[in-house]
Design an enzyme around this catalytic site. Structure first.
Site, PDB file in Angstrom:
ATOM      1  N   GLU A 177       0.824  -1.211   0.000  1.00  0.00           N
ATOM      2  CA  GLU A 177       0.000   0.000   0.000  1.00  0.00           C
ATOM      3  C   GLU A 177       0.861   1.266   0.000  1.00  0.00           C
ATOM      4  O   GLU A 177       1.301   1.716   1.051  1.00  0.00           O
ATOM      5  CB  GLU A 177      -0.924   0.020   1.231  1.00  0.00           C
ATOM      6  CG  GLU A 177      -1.799   1.283   1.259  1.00  0.00           C
ATOM      7  CD  GLU A 177      -2.665   1.404   2.510  1.00  0.00           C
ATOM      8  OE1 GLU A 177      -2.459   0.648   3.477  1.00  0.00           O
ATOM      9  OE2 GLU A 177      -3.540   2.277   2.521  1.00  0.00           O
ATOM     10  N   LYS A 219      -2.709  -2.262  -2.917  1.00  0.00           N
ATOM     11  CA  LYS A 219      -3.717  -1.368  -2.322  1.00  0.00           C
ATOM     12  C   LYS A 219      -3.322   0.047  -2.717  1.00  0.00           C
ATOM     13  O   LYS A 219      -2.290   0.567  -2.277  1.00  0.00           O
ATOM     14  CB  LYS A 219      -3.758  -1.531  -0.807  1.00  0.00           C
ATOM     15  CG  LYS A 219      -4.718  -0.555  -0.117  1.00  0.00           C
ATOM     16  CD  LYS A 219      -5.135  -1.049   1.258  1.00  0.00           C
ATOM     17  CE  LYS A 219      -5.989  -0.024   1.969  1.00  0.00           C
ATOM     18  NZ  LYS A 219      -6.647  -0.577   3.153  1.00  0.00           N
TER      19      LYS A 219
HETATM   20  P1  13P Z   1      -9.089   4.395   4.776  1.00  0.00           P
HETATM   21  O1  13P Z   1      -9.997   3.719   3.788  1.00  0.00           O
HETATM   22  O2  13P Z   1      -9.798   4.975   5.947  1.00  0.00           O
HETATM   23  O3  13P Z   1      -8.122   5.324   4.103  1.00  0.00           O
HETATM   24  O4  13P Z   1      -8.202   3.250   5.424  1.00  0.00           O
HETATM   25  C1  13P Z   1      -7.718   2.242   4.624  1.00  0.00           C
HETATM   26  C2  13P Z   1      -6.437   1.769   5.152  1.00  0.00           C
HETATM   27  O5  13P Z   1      -6.317   0.640   5.579  1.00  0.00           O
HETATM   28  C3  13P Z   1      -5.304   2.687   5.130  1.00  0.00           C
HETATM   29  O6  13P Z   1      -4.128   1.979   5.387  1.00  0.00           O
END
Ligand code: 13P
Length: 334
Positions: A177, A219
């Site tokens: 991510e 992600k």
């Molecule tokens: P949000 O969808 O609130 O941004 O959180 C997702 C997430 O896991 C961020 O690491």
């Protein structure tokens, strides 16, 4: 574990019409969420809140996995059933946040690098024993006047790739991510440029660290106008720019891409995902891994009265799951 097994977990995570709920807030982050609804941040309240979410009836119809925090993966329902068992019985794969947070990058004021590689092999082995099938590591890229620097992007990509290789060694699917923050007044074009550069760097690093893309989930953050940009891009513009950016930088071998919500409203997050899927087919399934956009409405209800609103809060999280599940198919209607 073989690559085929990692691949089948990754594919299950992005099965048609399904996505992920991120409930991996650290103790400090959940405090902010609880503060906003006046709930004391005790271990029992955190446990009760996660129990409410994870036992929501039929959550597994639209949710393939949930990302947990270290404390949560060790917790159980009031009746003593481990959360991981509740999840597996509901067809929801247990995931675990394994990074230790984004810290200031020395020498680069205003920029962050995510920590947590030391001892990660041992921690992953324990999480695998506890039932984790996938993991998450979040890097944070900040857009500002002079940021992001190439150094910040590269340092984060390197860490993400080393984390991903260790996950696969442990038989856990890495969710990588790299979040480009929405904070700031930058426009859509700047968001595009930074996101593309970040993704290119990430996939270069994954290649160098011998990470098997077939067993990796991306992600991503959407290409979106900064929160304070006076010219907010429309839903179709966000969807078009995000898909164009992903096509330019993400190999088709990746089994799926899920998005974070990053501060978008519940409806915006759903509308953007839906618009992208209506533009398909794409090289990969596009789905969701929302935290706030899945939970805010449920948390607000539960925070008002934990007992009386228990079922209504569960219905709310299931409703968000259903709406986002439809958006993952391009079938959501406002
Ligand atoms: P949000 O969808 O609130 O941004 O959180 C997702 C997430 O896991 C961020 O690491």
């Amino acid at each position: 574990m073989s690559i085929e097994e990692l691949e089948s977990i990754a594919q299950a995570m992005v099965a048609p019409g399904k996505g992920i709920i991120a409930i991996d807030e650290s103790t400090a982050t959940i405090k902010k969420r609880f503060d906003s609804v006046g709930v004391p941040n005790t271990e029992e309240n955190r446990r009760a809140y996660r129990e409410m979410l994870l036992t929501a009836p039929k959550l597994g119809e639209h949710i393939s996995g949930a990302i947990l925090y270290d404390e949560t993966i060790r917790q159980a329902t009031k009746a003593g059933v481990p959360f991981t068992k509740i999840m597996m019985d509901a067809g929801i794969l247990p995931g675990i946040k394994v990074d230790l947070g984004a810290k200031p990058l020395a020498g680069f004021p205003g920029e962050l690098v995510t920590e947590g590689l030391d001892g990660l092999r041992e921690r992953l082995a324990e999480y695998a024993r506890l039932g984790a099938k996938f993991a998450k590591w979040r890097a944070v890229i900040t857009i500002g006047e002079d940021t992001p620097s190439g150094t910040c992007i590269e340092a984060n990509s390197h860490a993400l790739a080393r984390y991903a290789a260790l996950c696969q060694e442990a038989g856990i699917v890495p969710m990588v991510e790299p979040e480009v923050l929405m904070d700031g007044d930058h426009d859509l074009d700047v968001s595009y440029e930074v996101t593309e550069a970040t993704l290119r760097s990430l996939f270069g690093a994954l290649y160098e660290q011998n990470v098997m893309l077939e067993g990796t989930i991306l992600k991503a953050s959407m290409v979106i106008s900064g929160k304070d940009c006076p010219d907010q891009a429309a839903v179709d513009e966000v969807a078009e720019a995000t898909v164009r950016c992903l096509k330019a930088a993400v190999p088709a071998t990746i089994p799926g891409i899920v998005f974070l919500s990053g501060g978008q409203s519940d409806e915006q997050a759903t509308a953007h995902l839906n618009a992208m899927n209506q533009m398909g087919p794409h090289p990969w399934p596009l789905s969701f891994s929302y935290g706030r956009a899945m939970q805010t409405a449920a948390l607000t209800l539960w925070g008002k009265d934990m007992q009386a609103n228990f079922a209504a809060a569960q219905n709310m999280v299931v409703l968000r799951a259903k709406q986002n599940g439809l958006a993952a198919l391009g079938q959501w209607k406002k």
